[in-house]
Design a protein around this motif. Structure first.
Motif, short mmCIF file in Angstrom:
data_model
loop_
_atom_site.label_atom_id
_atom_site.label_comp_id
_atom_site.label_asym_id
_atom_site.label_seq_id
_atom_site.Cartn_x
_atom_site.Cartn_y
_atom_site.Cartn_z
N VAL A 7 -20.60 23.03 -21.54
CA VAL A 7 -20.17 22.79 -22.92
C VAL A 7 -20.68 21.41 -23.33
O VAL A 7 -20.97 20.56 -22.50
CB VAL A 7 -18.64 22.89 -23.09
N ASP A 8 -20.78 21.22 -24.64
CA ASP A 8 -21.19 19.93 -25.18
C ASP A 8 -20.36 19.63 -26.42
O ASP A 8 -19.42 20.36 -26.73
CB ASP A 8 -22.70 19.90 -25.45
N GLU A 9 -20.73 18.57 -27.11
CA GLU A 9 -19.94 18.16 -28.27
C GLU A 9 -19.89 19.24 -29.35
O GLU A 9 -18.90 19.37 -30.06
CB GLU A 9 -20.47 16.84 -28.83
N HIS A 36 -21.57 15.85 -7.88
CA HIS A 36 -22.43 16.87 -7.27
C HIS A 36 -21.73 17.53 -6.07
O HIS A 36 -21.92 18.72 -5.82
CB HIS A 36 -23.77 16.27 -6.84
N GLN A 37 -20.91 16.77 -5.36
CA GLN A 37 -20.20 17.31 -4.21
C GLN A 37 -19.16 18.34 -4.63
O GLN A 37 -18.94 19.33 -3.94
CB GLN A 37 -19.51 16.19 -3.43
N ILE A 38 -18.51 18.13 -5.74
CA ILE A 38 -17.39 18.98 -6.15
C ILE A 38 -17.83 20.23 -6.92
O ILE A 38 -17.06 21.18 -7.06
CB ILE A 38 -16.37 18.15 -6.97
N VAL A 39 -19.05 20.29 -7.39
CA VAL A 39 -19.47 21.42 -8.24
C VAL A 39 -19.36 22.76 -7.52
O VAL A 39 -18.92 23.74 -8.11
CB VAL A 39 -20.87 21.19 -8.84
N ARG A 40 -19.71 22.83 -6.26
CA ARG A 40 -19.61 24.10 -5.52
C ARG A 40 -18.15 24.53 -5.41
O ARG A 40 -17.82 25.70 -5.57
CB ARG A 40 -20.23 23.98 -4.13
N VAL A 41 -17.26 23.59 -5.16
CA VAL A 41 -15.82 23.89 -5.09
C VAL A 41 -15.34 24.42 -6.44
O VAL A 41 -14.58 25.40 -6.50
CB VAL A 41 -15.02 22.63 -4.68
N ARG A 52 -7.60 34.00 -14.98
CA ARG A 52 -6.46 33.09 -15.10
C ARG A 52 -6.86 31.72 -15.60
O ARG A 52 -6.07 31.02 -16.25
CB ARG A 52 -5.84 32.90 -13.70
N LEU A 53 -8.09 31.31 -15.28
CA LEU A 53 -8.58 29.98 -15.61
C LEU A 53 -10.09 30.04 -15.77
O LEU A 53 -10.78 30.62 -14.94
CB LEU A 53 -8.23 28.99 -14.47
N THR A 54 -10.60 29.43 -16.83
CA THR A 54 -12.03 29.30 -17.04
C THR A 54 -12.42 27.88 -16.63
O THR A 54 -11.70 26.92 -16.95
CB THR A 54 -12.39 29.52 -18.52
N VAL A 55 -13.54 27.73 -15.93
CA VAL A 55 -14.01 26.42 -15.50
C VAL A 55 -15.35 26.14 -16.17
O VAL A 55 -16.26 26.96 -16.10
CB VAL A 55 -14.16 26.34 -13.96
N VAL A 56 -15.44 24.99 -16.85
CA VAL A 56 -16.67 24.58 -17.53
C VAL A 56 -16.99 23.15 -17.14
O VAL A 56 -16.15 22.44 -16.60
CB VAL A 56 -16.54 24.72 -19.07
N LYS A 57 -18.22 22.73 -17.46
CA LYS A 57 -18.58 21.35 -17.19
C LYS A 57 -19.18 20.70 -18.43
O LYS A 57 -19.82 21.37 -19.25
CB LYS A 57 -19.50 21.22 -15.99
#
Length: 111
Positions: A7-9, A36-41, A52-57
């Motif tokens: 997502v962006d502005e 970078h370490q947490i993205v795979r998790v 139940r939950l959507t995950v975006v960056k």
């Protein structure tokens, strides 16, 4: 494993604040090793909690207005939004088990 939606502005309000369910936003930057370490998790959590939950960056360097609006001062910062409101936040990378426990508690208490 599902890649995280970016997502962006221009898409943040629709994709996050107006979403039908809770959304976890990963505020990150290219230069941030823990990001970078947490993205795979986060991809695994997105798969496990699908429905139940959507995950975006959101890249904080490329989207400073959103990062400033939500007072993101360190990376990675994870925030969960539901019905347009921030309901949970944590700064820094965490082990998957800890994130799942914290997210489960936040979702149970707020959704």
């Amino acid at each position: 494993m599902t890649k995280l939606q970016v997502v962006d502005e221009s898409t943040f309000d629709q994709a996050v604040l107006r979403a039908d369910g809770p959304v976890l936003v990963d505020f990150w930057a290219e230069w941030c090793p823990p990001c970078h370490q947490i993205v795979r998790v986060l991809e695994e959590i997105g798969d496990e909690l699908a429905g139940r939950l959507t995950v975006v960056k959101l890249n904080s360097d490329e989207n400073p207005a959103v990062s400033a609006r939500y007072r993101v001062m360190a990376l990675p910062t994870l925030k969960v939004f539901h019905r347009g409101e921030e309901i949970w936040s944590v700064v820094g990378a965490r082990p998957k088990a800890r994130l799942l426990k914290d997210l489960d508690e936040a979702l149970l208490a707020n959704v």
